[in-house]
Each structure stands twice: as C-alpha cells, then as structure tokens.
Write a protein that holds these residues in place. Structure first.
Motif, PDB file in Angstrom:
ATOM      1  N   LYS A  48      74.307  -1.008  22.859  1.00  0.00           N
ATOM      2  CA  LYS A  48      73.358  -0.921  23.441  1.00  0.00           C
ATOM      3  C   LYS A  48      73.186  -1.082  24.856  1.00  0.00           C
ATOM      4  CE  LYS A  48      70.060  -0.441  19.514  1.00  0.00           C
ATOM      5  NZ  LYS A  48      69.651  -1.338  18.446  1.00  0.00           N
ATOM      6  N   VAL A  49      73.818  -2.452  25.121  1.00  0.00           N
ATOM      7  CA  VAL A  49      73.440  -2.900  26.350  1.00  0.00           C
ATOM      8  C   VAL A  49      74.679  -2.134  27.386  1.00  0.00           C
ATOM      9  CG1 VAL A  49      72.428  -4.952  25.950  1.00  0.00           C
ATOM     10  CG2 VAL A  49      74.966  -5.049  26.114  1.00  0.00           C
ATOM     11  N   SER A  50      75.380  -1.351  26.947  1.00  0.00           N
ATOM     12  CA  SER A  50      76.525  -0.593  27.731  1.00  0.00           C
ATOM     13  C   SER A  50      75.972   0.675  28.216  1.00  0.00           C
ATOM     14  CB  SER A  50      77.937  -0.313  27.115  1.00  0.00           C
ATOM     15  OG  SER A  50      78.328  -1.494  26.623  1.00  0.00           O
ATOM     16  N   ILE A  51      75.659   0.758  29.558  1.00  0.00           N
ATOM     17  CA  ILE A  51      74.798   1.886  30.140  1.00  0.00           C
ATOM     18  C   ILE A  51      75.564   2.605  30.986  1.00  0.00           C
ATOM     19  CG2 ILE A  51      72.506   2.666  30.978  1.00  0.00           C
ATOM     20  CD1 ILE A  51      71.393   0.146  29.875  1.00  0.00           C
ATOM     21  N   ASP A  52      75.690   3.826  30.807  1.00  0.00           N
ATOM     22  CA  ASP A  52      76.413   4.472  32.033  1.00  0.00           C
ATOM     23  C   ASP A  52      75.243   5.324  32.630  1.00  0.00           C
ATOM     24  OD1 ASP A  52      79.192   6.977  31.994  1.00  0.00           O
ATOM     25  OD2 ASP A  52      78.204   5.730  33.510  1.00  0.00           O
ATOM     26  N   THR A  53      74.896   4.732  33.754  1.00  0.00           N
ATOM     27  CA  THR A  53      73.619   5.276  34.331  1.00  0.00           C
ATOM     28  C   THR A  53      73.928   6.592  35.091  1.00  0.00           C
ATOM     29  OG1 THR A  53      73.756   3.929  36.155  1.00  0.00           O
ATOM     30  CG2 THR A  53      72.255   3.333  34.521  1.00  0.00           C
ATOM     31  N   SER A  54      73.243   7.596  35.356  1.00  0.00           N
ATOM     32  CA  SER A  54      73.414   8.706  35.942  1.00  0.00           C
ATOM     33  C   SER A  54      72.093   9.254  36.601  1.00  0.00           C
ATOM     34  CB  SER A  54      74.164   9.928  35.238  1.00  0.00           C
ATOM     35  OG  SER A  54      73.490  10.289  34.150  1.00  0.00           O
ATOM     36  N   ASN A  55      72.096  10.231  37.318  1.00  0.00           N
ATOM     37  CA  ASN A  55      70.816  10.724  37.873  1.00  0.00           C
ATOM     38  C   ASN A  55      70.880  12.336  37.589  1.00  0.00           C
ATOM     39  OD1 ASN A  55      68.565  10.284  39.046  1.00  0.00           O
ATOM     40  ND2 ASN A  55      69.353  10.407  41.019  1.00  0.00           N
ATOM     41  N   VAL A  56      71.648  12.440  36.782  1.00  0.00           N
ATOM     42  CA  VAL A  56      71.855  14.139  36.630  1.00  0.00           C
ATOM     43  C   VAL A  56      70.946  14.727  35.486  1.00  0.00           C
ATOM     44  CG1 VAL A  56      73.412  15.940  35.828  1.00  0.00           C
ATOM     45  CG2 VAL A  56      74.203  13.972  36.768  1.00  0.00           C
ATOM     46  N   VAL A  57      70.108  15.824  35.821  1.00  0.00           N
ATOM     47  CA  VAL A  57      69.157  16.543  34.862  1.00  0.00           C
ATOM     48  C   VAL A  57      69.941  16.893  33.809  1.00  0.00           C
ATOM     49  CG1 VAL A  57      67.695  18.541  34.676  1.00  0.00           C
ATOM     50  CG2 VAL A  57      67.832  17.339  36.876  1.00  0.00           C
ATOM     51  N   LEU A  58      69.544  16.729  32.532  1.00  0.00           N
ATOM     52  CA  LEU A  58      70.124  16.801  31.318  1.00  0.00           C
ATOM     53  C   LEU A  58      69.689  18.441  31.095  1.00  0.00           C
ATOM     54  CD1 LEU A  58      71.211  14.928  29.355  1.00  0.00           C
ATOM     55  CD2 LEU A  58      69.409  14.971  27.842  1.00  0.00           C
ATOM     56  N   LYS A  59      70.944  19.010  30.856  1.00  0.00           N
ATOM     57  CA  LYS A  59      71.155  20.391  30.682  1.00  0.00           C
ATOM     58  C   LYS A  59      70.715  21.002  29.410  1.00  0.00           C
ATOM     59  CE  LYS A  59      73.287  21.592  34.765  1.00  0.00           C
ATOM     60  NZ  LYS A  59      71.804  21.191  35.734  1.00  0.00           N
ATOM     61  N   ASP A  60      71.119  20.026  28.428  1.00  0.00           N
ATOM     62  CA  ASP A  60      71.116  20.671  26.899  1.00  0.00           C
ATOM     63  C   ASP A  60      69.841  20.117  26.143  1.00  0.00           C
ATOM     64  OD1 ASP A  60      73.541  18.410  25.523  1.00  0.00           O
ATOM     65  OD2 ASP A  60      71.920  18.004  26.988  1.00  0.00           O
ATOM     66  N   VAL A  61      68.887  19.736  26.866  1.00  0.00           N
ATOM     67  CA  VAL A  61      67.456  19.314  26.240  1.00  0.00           C
ATOM     68  C   VAL A  61      66.919  20.592  25.588  1.00  0.00           C
ATOM     69  CG1 VAL A  61      65.210  18.066  26.347  1.00  0.00           C
ATOM     70  CG2 VAL A  61      67.283  17.423  27.644  1.00  0.00           C
ATOM     71  N   LYS A  62      66.661  20.388  24.100  1.00  0.00           N
ATOM     72  CA  LYS A  62      65.934  21.647  23.741  1.00  0.00           C
ATOM     73  C   LYS A  62      64.710  21.416  22.859  1.00  0.00           C
ATOM     74  CE  LYS A  62      70.177  24.546  23.269  1.00  0.00           C
ATOM     75  NZ  LYS A  62      71.305  24.789  22.464  1.00  0.00           N
ATOM     76  N   LEU A  63      63.888  22.228  23.039  1.00  0.00           N
ATOM     77  CA  LEU A  63      62.519  21.588  22.020  1.00  0.00           C
ATOM     78  C   LEU A  63      62.822  22.630  20.753  1.00  0.00           C
ATOM     79  CD1 LEU A  63      59.544  20.424  22.200  1.00  0.00           C
ATOM     80  CD2 LEU A  63      58.997  22.484  22.745  1.00  0.00           C
ATOM     81  N   ASN A  64      62.591  21.843  19.571  1.00  0.00           N
ATOM     82  CA  ASN A  64      62.514  22.725  18.342  1.00  0.00           C
ATOM     83  C   ASN A  64      61.108  23.201  18.082  1.00  0.00           C
ATOM     84  OD1 ASN A  64      62.088  23.047  15.446  1.00  0.00           O
ATOM     85  ND2 ASN A  64      63.917  21.705  14.856  1.00  0.00           N
ATOM     86  N   SER A  65      61.102  24.428  18.051  1.00  0.00           N
ATOM     87  CA  SER A  65      59.551  25.265  17.975  1.00  0.00           C
ATOM     88  C   SER A  65      58.993  24.989  16.703  1.00  0.00           C
ATOM     89  CB  SER A  65      59.976  26.627  18.418  1.00  0.00           C
ATOM     90  OG  SER A  65      60.807  27.160  17.291  1.00  0.00           O
TER      91      SER A  65
END
Lengths: 211, 276
Positions: A48-65
């Motif tokens: 939980k405290v191991s964070i790989d920070t990035s500034n990239v827009v998440l391309k695979d975020v999907k909304l369940n309709s």
C-alpha cells in the motif's frame, strides 16, 4: 574409485541438504500457523505504501453503463481528465486527489466523492490564483462547466453559487441519486495570507457523451 | 535416542542462528543511531529535505497572494541539519524533542513586509488570514522535519526500550547458541563431533534466509516505498537495500559454512569407515 568416492561424498552432502530443507519446511509451517494472517497484513501494508507515481492519463478507465460505476479507478495523484469553463477561459487538467501537491498541478478531485457519470456528487477544487480558478467568482448562473475524461464528456450547468467559511464542510456534502458537480476555490482572491472562505459553484449534469 | 536428541538440538540451533542473524543485522542498522545518520548523509537527506520543505511552503504560498520570494532564507542549512539530527537523537535516546520555528516566522514576516511594500501595499499581521498563513508555514516546517513532535517523543521512549531489549536478547541468543552447539558436539564427540548436525543447522539457516529474501522480493515492491515524503522514502529505500544485502551475505555465509562442515564430515566419516 576416486570418482566413486566423490559421488558418495556429494550424495552424503545432498542428504544433509535434504534434512536442512525439511527443517526449513517445518519452520515455514510454524511461522504460517503462528503468524500467517499478520504476514499477509504486513505484505499488503508494504504494498500500500509502495507507490509508483505517474502523470499519465489512464486510458483504460471504463464506465459500466448498468451499474453506473467505473470499472477501474485512476491511481491517486494521476490526471484522469480536463475541466474547462469557456465563459471564464479556463482549461485545466483534472487530477484524482486533493492534496496541496496535486492542486499545484491543476484541479483536484476529492477522493471521497463520485466520478463523472456515476450519478452522484463530484467535488472538485483548485487554487484561486492566476493560472487556476482566480476568476471563478465571476462565473454566471447558467454557465457550462465541462469535464472531459477518457471514458466520456460531461457538461454541467451552474445553478447556484455560495460564499461560505472554510469550516462549513456541509456545503460540500456528497450524495447519490442526482449527478452534481461542486467546484470551489479559496475566497477572496485579492488578500494576503490564508483565505478563510470558499467560493462554491453547484452545477447539475445536463449532457453526457460516453466513449 | 542420541540421534533424535541431536536432530532436535540441530533444529533449535537453526532457530537460534536465524535469531542471531536477525538481531545482529537489525542492531547494526536500524537500531544504531550512527548508522542512521550515515544513511541520511548518503541519501543527501538534508539537501532533499530542504527542497521538500520549500515545496511545502510553496503549496501554502500559492494561495496566499504572495510570491515565492517571501520564502527565501527563512532558515539556514545548519538549523535544518541540527533539527533533523535532534529528531534522530530523540528517537534513539528518548530525549524530549522541541523544534523552534520562531526564527522562520520572523524571517517570513520580514520578507512579506518587503514584498508588500514593493507593491505599495500594506499588510496586517494581526489579520486572521495572515496569522493562519504564518502558522501553516511554521507547521509545514515542523511536520516535514519531524512528521509530528508528539509522535517522535512517544516513539523515542519505546525505541530506547527496544534497543535495550535487543541487546539483552542478543546476549541470550549467543549463549543459547553456544550451549546447543556444545551439547551437539558432546553428544556426538565420537562421531566427528556431530559436524553433520552443525552442517544441517547452518545450511538450513542459510537457505531459509535466502528463500525468505527471495519470496519477500517477489511479493512486495520495496523499491517504491513512499512514506511521509520523497527524501524520507529515499532513506528508507537505502536502508532496506542495505538490510537485504546484509541478509544475503548472512545467508550465503551460513550456507557455505554448512556445506564445508558437511563435506568435512563426509570425508572424515569415509575415512572412519575405511579404518574400521
């Protein structure tokens, strides 16, 4: 004969190794029985405290309709969209999270609120200085605020604005049922020091275009 | 019967060797104040913390109507280093920690006055907004240096006890290890001093350490640990790397010693049977 002797020594050493491995297995069983749940708790805590920070827009975020919930959420601290207000010439990146560090990059999204398209209250905030929302208090009722994400474009119409003390936390309460965007910034903008009020806009969802 | 007892003693010796390794490594690293300070130097912690603190200050200043120029020369590098070392000392000795931020407040007020006068404006330091800002800057310095003074003070009292306990435990484990080893040797004095049981213990300890280290590496992402801030996380990562390196050395040394004992035993055993 010499080779046979060597082989017998190697075999004897391997027998010792096998006994050593049996000892290891026994110790592992004892540790697992005594501390099994604590070990898995410790490992998940470390991860939980191991964070790989990035500034990239998440391309695979999907909304369940059907459920109206995101199927995967952006990593905390990452950009997941853009927020624009044409009438104020505002176009800022939108980040998930609301720490002071995140707010230096653009608009923050409170982690305790819903995401655009989920049918609940979305709480966003940004600084009141040039390059951020310095002119939010000039917004008019009926103005549009647009949030563009990888999974859709959501338009909100401003219905109400308020100026409240920063301690009035119920002014940014979160609920489900009607999708509303609460966008706020520090107020006033022309003083020195820590602004003790907040300028808040309340906007309802008027249009949603899903990708 | 003698064989069974020897195997049991050998197993207990594995536990003792593992405990001894763990205690020795932890005592020479995490529980050693000088080691931690050396790691801070190695990680350029003081310089990084300087950067972290200024970044935190900027987070508050960006919404204050003031420019980042007001943050210049609020504290010296010496003061920061002294405060950080006091935090470390407080953790390891249990001494009461106090961090003074009055110098920072006064310097900040001076800088604010200078900036505001340049713009031909005035500022009221009695104003609630300005007082909140000054407090936020002071609090940011204190929390970056010590996370929380009260937390450090409570950790310090516990840590002192832990260090003392570890010292006692190490002595006990060393004594028990020697006693068990001697018992094994005495029980098997005619069978090449029970070198086979000592070999098994050493190999088992060494292998256990190496396997545990491997499994830990597979199931956790220790290299990307992020705690409090980047500077602190970097120190933690260096300490973890060092610990893992020491653990690996301990595992390999124990394994090699075990293999050597085993080979010596088997060679001597072969000669014994050839004689008889």
């Amino acid at each position: 004969m010499h080779k046979k002797e060597n082989n017998s020594i190697i075999l004897a050493t391997i027998k010792h190794l096998i006994v050593a491995i049996m000892f290891i297995i026994l110790i592992a069983v004892i540790i697992f029985v005594l501390f099994g749940s604590r070990i898995s708790m410790a490992i998940s805590l470390i991860n939980k405290v191991s964070i790989d920070t990035s500034n990239v827009v998440l391309k695979d975020v999907k909304l369940n309709s059907i459920t109206k919930r995101l199927e995967s959420y952006p990593e905390y601290g990452t950009k997941y969209g853009d927020l624009s207000i044409d009438s104020l010439d505002v176009d800022l990146p939108l980040y998930y999270g609301d720490t002071l560090s995140i707010l230096r990059n653009g608009v923050g999204h409170s982690s305790g609120s819903y995401f655009p398209g989920e049918g609940g209250t979305i709480v966003c905030m940004a600084h009141n200085t040039i390059g951020y929302l310095y002119n939010l208090s000039d917004i008019e009722i009926g103005a549009n605020i647009v949030i563009t994400t990888t999974y859709g474009k959501f338009t909100y119409k401003v219905e109400e604005t308020k100026i409240v003390p920063e301690t009035q936390v119920d002014a940014v309460s979160v609920s489900h049922g009607e999708e509303m965007l609460i966008l706020y910034t520090c107020y006033p903008t022309n003083t020195f020091g820590h602004a003790t009020k907040r300028f808040i806009t309340y906007s309802k969802l008027v249009d949603a275009q899903y990708n | 019967m003698k064989k069974a007892i020897s195997y049991v003693l050998s197993f207990v010796l594995v536990l003792m060797l593992l405990s001894l390794c763990l205690l020795a490594i932890v005592k020479s690293t995490i529980l050693d104040e000088k080691y931690m300070i050396s790691k801070l130097e190695e990680a350029n912690y003081y310089e990084r913390m300087n950067g972290e603190i200024i970044e935190q200050f900027k987070n508050y200043t960006i919404q204050s109507g003031l420019s980042d120029e007001v943050l210049e020369n609020l504290f010296t590098e010496d003061k920061l280093k002294q405060d950080i070392n006091n935090v470390i000392d407080s953790i390891y000795t249990g001494k009461e920690l106090e961090i003074s931020t009055s110098e920072i407040r006064e310097n900040l007020k001076e800088n604010i006055l200078t900036e505001v006068e340049k713009e031909g404006k005035t500022v009221d330091f009695e104003d609630e907004a300005m007082e909140e800002y000054l407090k936020a800057i002071e609090s940011a310095y204190e929390s970056q240096v010590s996370y929380s003074t009260s937390t450090i003070n409570s950790i310090g009292s516990t840590f002192e006890k832990v260090i003392s306990l570890a010292q006692t435990a190490q002595i006990i484990v060393i004594v028990v290890t020697i006693v068990i080893a001697v018992l094994i040797i005495i029980l098997n004095i005619k069978q090449i001093f029970g070198l086979n049981y000592l070999a098994i213990s050493s190999m088992a300890s060494g292998l256990f350490i190496l396997i545990a280290k491997f499994l830990l590496g597979q199931s956790t992402d220790l290299k990307n640990i992020m705690l409090i801030n980047q500077a602190t996380s970097h120190v933690i990562q260096l300490v973890i790397e060092d610990l893992l390196a020491k653990v690996t050395i301990a595992g390999v040394v124990l394994l090699i010693i075990g293999l050597i004992f085993s080979i010596i035993y088997n060679l001597q055993n072969k000669k014994y049977f050839e004689k008889n």
